[in-house]
Design a protein around this motif. Structure first.
Motif, mmCIF file in Angstrom:
data_model
loop_
_atom_site.group_PDB
_atom_site.id
_atom_site.type_symbol
_atom_site.label_atom_id
_atom_site.label_comp_id
_atom_site.label_asym_id
_atom_site.label_seq_id
_atom_site.Cartn_x
_atom_site.Cartn_y
_atom_site.Cartn_z
ATOM 1 N N PHE A 1 -25.198 28.536 41.707
ATOM 2 C CA PHE A 1 -25.856 27.316 41.233
ATOM 3 C C PHE A 1 -26.330 26.462 42.405
ATOM 4 O O PHE A 1 -27.473 26.010 42.444
ATOM 5 C CB PHE A 1 -24.891 26.531 40.343
ATOM 6 N N ALA A 2 -25.435 26.288 43.381
ATOM 7 C CA ALA A 2 -25.807 25.502 44.561
ATOM 8 C C ALA A 2 -26.981 26.166 45.289
ATOM 9 O O ALA A 2 -27.924 25.493 45.710
ATOM 10 C CB ALA A 2 -24.611 25.354 45.490
ATOM 11 N N MET B 1 -29.065 26.651 32.730
ATOM 12 C CA MET B 1 -28.502 25.314 32.545
ATOM 13 C C MET B 1 -29.580 24.301 32.200
ATOM 14 O O MET B 1 -29.382 23.439 31.340
ATOM 15 C CB MET B 1 -27.721 24.893 33.796
ATOM 16 N N THR B 2 -30.715 24.376 32.868
ATOM 17 C CA THR B 2 -31.806 23.443 32.562
ATOM 18 C C THR B 2 -32.273 23.626 31.124
ATOM 19 O O THR B 2 -32.482 22.648 30.398
ATOM 20 C CB THR B 2 -32.983 23.666 33.522
ATOM 21 N N ALA B 3 -32.428 24.900 30.708
ATOM 22 C CA ALA B 3 -32.918 25.162 29.354
ATOM 23 C C ALA B 3 -31.897 24.710 28.307
ATOM 24 O O ALA B 3 -32.249 24.118 27.290
ATOM 25 C CB ALA B 3 -33.229 26.650 29.192
ATOM 26 N N TRP B 4 -30.634 24.994 28.582
ATOM 27 C CA TRP B 4 -29.576 24.613 27.635
ATOM 28 C C TRP B 4 -29.536 23.085 27.472
ATOM 29 O O TRP B 4 -29.328 22.571 26.380
ATOM 30 C CB TRP B 4 -28.222 25.126 28.134
ATOM 31 N N ASN B 5 -29.717 22.380 28.564
ATOM 32 C CA ASN B 5 -29.560 20.923 28.538
ATOM 33 C C ASN B 5 -30.831 20.172 28.190
ATOM 34 O O ASN B 5 -30.794 18.954 28.012
ATOM 35 C CB ASN B 5 -29.053 20.437 29.903
ATOM 36 N N ASN B 6 -31.956 20.878 28.099
ATOM 37 C CA ASN B 6 -33.231 20.195 27.854
ATOM 38 C C ASN B 6 -33.158 19.353 26.574
ATOM 39 O O ASN B 6 -32.619 19.777 25.568
ATOM 40 C CB ASN B 6 -34.347 21.242 27.743
ATOM 41 N N PHE B 7 -33.713 18.156 26.631
ATOM 42 C CA PHE B 7 -33.571 17.262 25.488
ATOM 43 C C PHE B 7 -34.907 16.707 24.990
ATOM 44 O O PHE B 7 -35.219 16.785 23.805
ATOM 45 C CB PHE B 7 -32.635 16.101 25.857
ATOM 46 N N LEU B 8 -35.713 16.148 25.899
ATOM 47 C CA LEU B 8 -36.916 15.426 25.457
ATOM 48 C C LEU B 8 -37.883 16.324 24.693
ATOM 49 O O LEU B 8 -38.321 15.986 23.592
ATOM 50 C CB LEU B 8 -37.604 14.782 26.672
ATOM 51 N N SER C 1 -21.075 21.248 26.026
ATOM 52 C CA SER C 1 -20.975 21.339 27.485
ATOM 53 C C SER C 1 -20.251 22.588 27.957
ATOM 54 O O SER C 1 -20.371 22.974 29.121
ATOM 55 C CB SER C 1 -20.231 20.114 28.038
ATOM 56 N N LEU C 2 -19.462 23.197 27.052
ATOM 57 C CA LEU C 2 -18.605 24.302 27.457
ATOM 58 C C LEU C 2 -19.364 25.469 28.117
ATOM 59 O O LEU C 2 -18.972 25.913 29.198
ATOM 60 C CB LEU C 2 -17.808 24.800 26.243
ATOM 61 N N PRO C 3 -20.455 25.961 27.502
ATOM 62 C CA PRO C 3 -21.126 27.115 28.125
ATOM 63 C C PRO C 3 -21.599 26.823 29.545
ATOM 64 O O PRO C 3 -21.374 27.637 30.456
ATOM 65 C CB PRO C 3 -22.323 27.369 27.196
ATOM 66 N N THR C 4 -22.213 25.657 29.748
ATOM 67 C CA THR C 4 -22.717 25.375 31.097
ATOM 68 C C THR C 4 -21.570 25.106 32.061
ATOM 69 O O THR C 4 -21.653 25.435 33.239
ATOM 70 C CB THR C 4 -23.690 24.180 31.092
ATOM 71 N N MET C 5 -20.463 24.508 31.563
ATOM 72 C CA MET C 5 -19.340 24.250 32.463
ATOM 73 C C MET C 5 -18.682 25.555 32.900
ATOM 74 O O MET C 5 -18.288 25.705 34.059
ATOM 75 C CB MET C 5 -18.318 23.320 31.802
ATOM 76 N N VAL C 6 -18.556 26.514 31.977
ATOM 77 C CA VAL C 6 -17.973 27.811 32.337
ATOM 78 C C VAL C 6 -18.856 28.505 33.368
ATOM 79 O O VAL C 6 -18.374 28.979 34.409
ATOM 80 C CB VAL C 6 -17.802 28.700 31.080
ATOM 81 N N ILE C 7 -20.159 28.519 33.095
ATOM 82 C CA ILE C 7 -21.091 29.148 34.038
ATOM 83 C C ILE C 7 -20.998 28.468 35.402
ATOM 84 O O ILE C 7 -20.944 29.118 36.446
ATOM 85 C CB ILE C 7 -22.541 29.064 33.503
ATOM 86 N N ALA D 1 -31.312 31.853 40.459
ATOM 87 C CA ALA D 1 -32.388 31.372 39.600
ATOM 88 C C ALA D 1 -31.959 31.377 38.135
ATOM 89 O O ALA D 1 -32.286 30.469 37.372
ATOM 90 C CB ALA D 1 -33.634 32.229 39.793
ATOM 91 N N ALA D 2 -31.177 32.396 37.748
ATOM 92 C CA ALA D 2 -30.745 32.502 36.358
ATOM 93 C C ALA D 2 -29.818 31.341 35.995
ATOM 94 O O ALA D 2 -29.963 30.722 34.938
ATOM 95 C CB ALA D 2 -30.037 33.834 36.126
ATOM 96 N N VAL D 3 -28.877 31.041 36.874
ATOM 97 C CA VAL D 3 -27.927 29.961 36.582
ATOM 98 C C VAL D 3 -28.664 28.642 36.398
ATOM 99 O O VAL D 3 -28.466 27.924 35.415
ATOM 100 C CB VAL D 3 -26.882 29.849 37.709
ATOM 101 N N ILE D 4 -29.547 28.338 37.327
ATOM 102 C CA ILE D 4 -30.221 27.046 37.279
ATOM 103 C C ILE D 4 -31.158 26.971 36.058
ATOM 104 O O ILE D 4 -31.230 25.946 35.372
ATOM 105 C CB ILE D 4 -30.968 26.771 38.613
ATOM 106 N N THR D 5 -31.828 28.083 35.747
ATOM 107 C CA THR D 5 -32.752 28.077 34.607
ATOM 108 C C THR D 5 -32.000 27.976 33.284
ATOM 109 O O THR D 5 -32.392 27.232 32.383
ATOM 110 C CB THR D 5 -33.612 29.359 34.609
#
Lengths: 324, 269
Positions: B260-261, B199-206, B246-252, B193-197
């Protein structure tokens, strides 16, 4: 979800046999607070913070948006429209809105089926027990999920620039005579968006199918192969039917996502040329916050998106049921 | 040998798709080390411009504060979201009743509400509270998600009920059971849950785009989108910024791929 009832009855038994001792200290002071009630209240205490937050951050704004969609005016100076549905009537004659609706459906109809088929084929290949370098393939194909939508949009924008890598490569191998203005023409710009969506999301859906393939009966596949079915027949007649619930789920998730497309439209093509790639959410943002903000009209657009999400999910569930 | 040959089309298809998947990322990494002219000349080898690109990027944009903001938002969202949604998911399963099941069913409907449909009233809500341009306004609407509640409720099904009963008899409070027994036991669910949350929060844009209205408060996705909006784009600098975003999410992702899967598929098993 059909296991709910069985789960519950099985679990209820040990509790019934061995009821936890009620705490007399609590009951003496507050006789109405029986053990069952106390536990039920604790349960509500556990789930209410999240439930209330969803109420305040999703449900109430949704109803407010519906009320807003019946109002007109600029900025915060809003009054109820006359007639109430005039914002919705205006949508019907808004050529830009109709174009963004059309764009969204082009992405939906071309990209979603293509992506799900690709994801199915890839997952099926990766599920082959004799395949080598499995981890490598899975990581490579899943990797695009690690980058944000804005990031990959900008990478694609750079690669598909007029003097960018894709034109250089195509010119280099002699496939085209002059550079293609990828992002400057409606058809090619839409193509780039669809390609980007396929790049970003195919691996994501593949992972759903891989998870589902772990749970299906491997012996049914072995049996089909023993009976002389070739790889394609086994895939189509044995594997795919067992994956149907997952295919339905991914179709609904992807449809939902495509209807809400924003980042790619914003960062990859900036909606252009001339709105020909703009998504509905991108237009909604323009109407809400750029030029002459019109919250009432924007809310009407947002409600169209909401209704489309709901209707398409409903249709997909119906179609999914029927093929049983 | 014949078996091997029969698998050849599969290997070819996988190779082509893997190349398609990895190439844009390779292009991003390599271009970050090249000048804008080299990027447009389609130079696909690492170059020597990395430090120059760094210098230009940091002179032009406040990358440090955007990175800090993105981290604060992603970590804050992850901690609050996991806490709130796991408590709720646990509550829905362990204390289930007809009324609570009905509440859950209604909450799950919220998954179908497009963010666009709530965006304008949410903007007004936070504007009236004087929270425009604040990180709190970015975080709060994304904390409670039906998806995570469902993920934790499904995971709670595999948590042995006997443990809860035994702890109750031992006099452990309900909150104590959750905090001291459930949370440590469910580490892998929390990880997913932590990984997915995150990444979603880091990438949020709108939503950040809407609520962070002036460019003094930026996140990394906002920064790179503003960077490309000028008339002249320095592609080397842009690709470096995209790489940093992108680096932080790619490392994670590369370290915690399985989690993540499990996170994205977890709730539906």
């Amino acid at each position: 979800m059909s296991t709910d009832v069985a789960d519950r009855t099985r679990r209820a038994q040990p509790g019934a046999r061995k009821p936890p001792a009620p705490d007399p200290a609590i009951n003496r002071n507050r006789p109405w607070l029986t053990e069952g009630r106390r536990r039920s209240l604790t349960g509500w205490g556990f789930l209410l913070p999240a439930a209330l937050l969803i109420l305040v951050m999703s449900f109430i704004p949704m109803f407010q948006a519906f009320v807003l969609s019946m109002k007109t005016g600029r900025g915060t100076n809003l009054e109820f429209a006359e007639p109430l549905w005039s914002n919705y009537a205006r949508l019907l004659s808004d050529e830009v809105f109709k174009l963004t609706l059309q764009n969204t459906f082009i992405y939906l109809i071309i990209q979603v089926p293509l992506m799900l088929i690709l994801a199915l084929v890839l997952a099926n290949l990766l599920n082959d027990p004799h395949l080598r370098w499995k981890g490598f393939w899975r990581t490579a194909i899943f990797l695009p999920c690690a980058v944000s939508l804005v990031s990959y949009s900008l990478v694609f924008r750079t690669m598909f620039a007029n003097d960018g890598f894709v034109n250089d490569a195509l010119l280099g191998i002699g496939l085209i005579d002059g550079p293609i203005n990828w992002l400057g023409q409606p058809e090619t710009a839409r193509f780039v968006i669809i390609l980007g969506l396929l790049w970003r999301w195919t691996g994501y859906n593949m992972v759903f199918y891989l998870a589902a393939l772990q749970n299906i009966d491997q012996s049914s596949i072995e049996a089909a192969r023993m009976d002389g079915a070739n790889a394609w027949q086994t895939f189509w007649h044995v594997t795919v039917p067992q994956l149907k619930p997952m295919i339905l789920l991914t179709a609904i998730i992807s449809t939902n996502g495509t209807l809400q497309l924003f980042d790619e439209s914003w960062a990859l093509t900036r909606g252009g040329p001339a709105y020909s790639t703009m998504s509905m959410s991108h237009y909604l943002y323009e109407v809400s916050f750029l030029k002459n903000p019109n919250f009432g009209y924007a809310a009407a657009i947002s409600f169209v998106i909401l209704v489309l999400v709901a209707v398409l999910a409903f249709v997909q569930m119906k179609v999914g049921d029927k093929r049983d | 040998m014949i078996r091997r040959l029969r698998r050849l089309p599969g290997y070819v298809f996988l190779s082509v798709f893997a190349l398609f998947s990895v190439f844009p990322l390779y292009f991003m990494v390599v271009s970050a080390t090249n000048s804008s002219a080299d990027v447009l000349d389609s130079r696909l080898l690492p170059g020597t411009q990395l430090l120059e690109n760094f210098a230009k990027l940091f002179a032009e944009q406040d990358v440090v504060s955007a990175m800090v903001n993105s981290f604060l938002i992603a970590v804050g969202t992850t901690v609050l979201s996991l806490l709130l949604c796991s408590i709720a998911g646990y509550g829905f399963e362990v204390f289930h009743s007809r009324a609570k099941d009905a509440v859950l069913a209604i909450l799950l409907l919220a998954m179908m509400i497009p963010f666009a449909a709530t965006m304008i009233p949410l903007f007004e809500l936070f504007a009236n509270a004087g929270l425009v341009n604040s990180l709190i306004a970015v975080i709060v609407p994304t904390i409670a998600t039906p998806f995570l509640i469902l993920l934790f409720r499904q995971a709670t099904r595999s948590f042995p009920h006997e443990i809860i009963e035994a702890a109750r008899i031992d006099g452990v409070s309900e909150v104590g059971i959750f905090a001291r027994i459930y949370m440590p036991t469910m580490r892998s669910t929390y990880a997913a849950a932590a990984v997915i949350t995150f990444m979603t929060a880091w990438n949020n844009f709108l939503w950040p785009r809407v609520i962070l209205i002036n460019n003094d408060v930026q996140t990394m996705p906002l920064l790179i989108s503003n960077l490309s909006a000028g008339y002249v784009t320095d592609y080397g600098v842009l690709m470096l910024a995209v790489l940093l975003a992108s680096l932080p999410t790619m490392v994670i992702f590369l370290v915690l791929q399985r989690a993540f899967a499990a996170g994205i598929t977890g709730a539906i098993k």
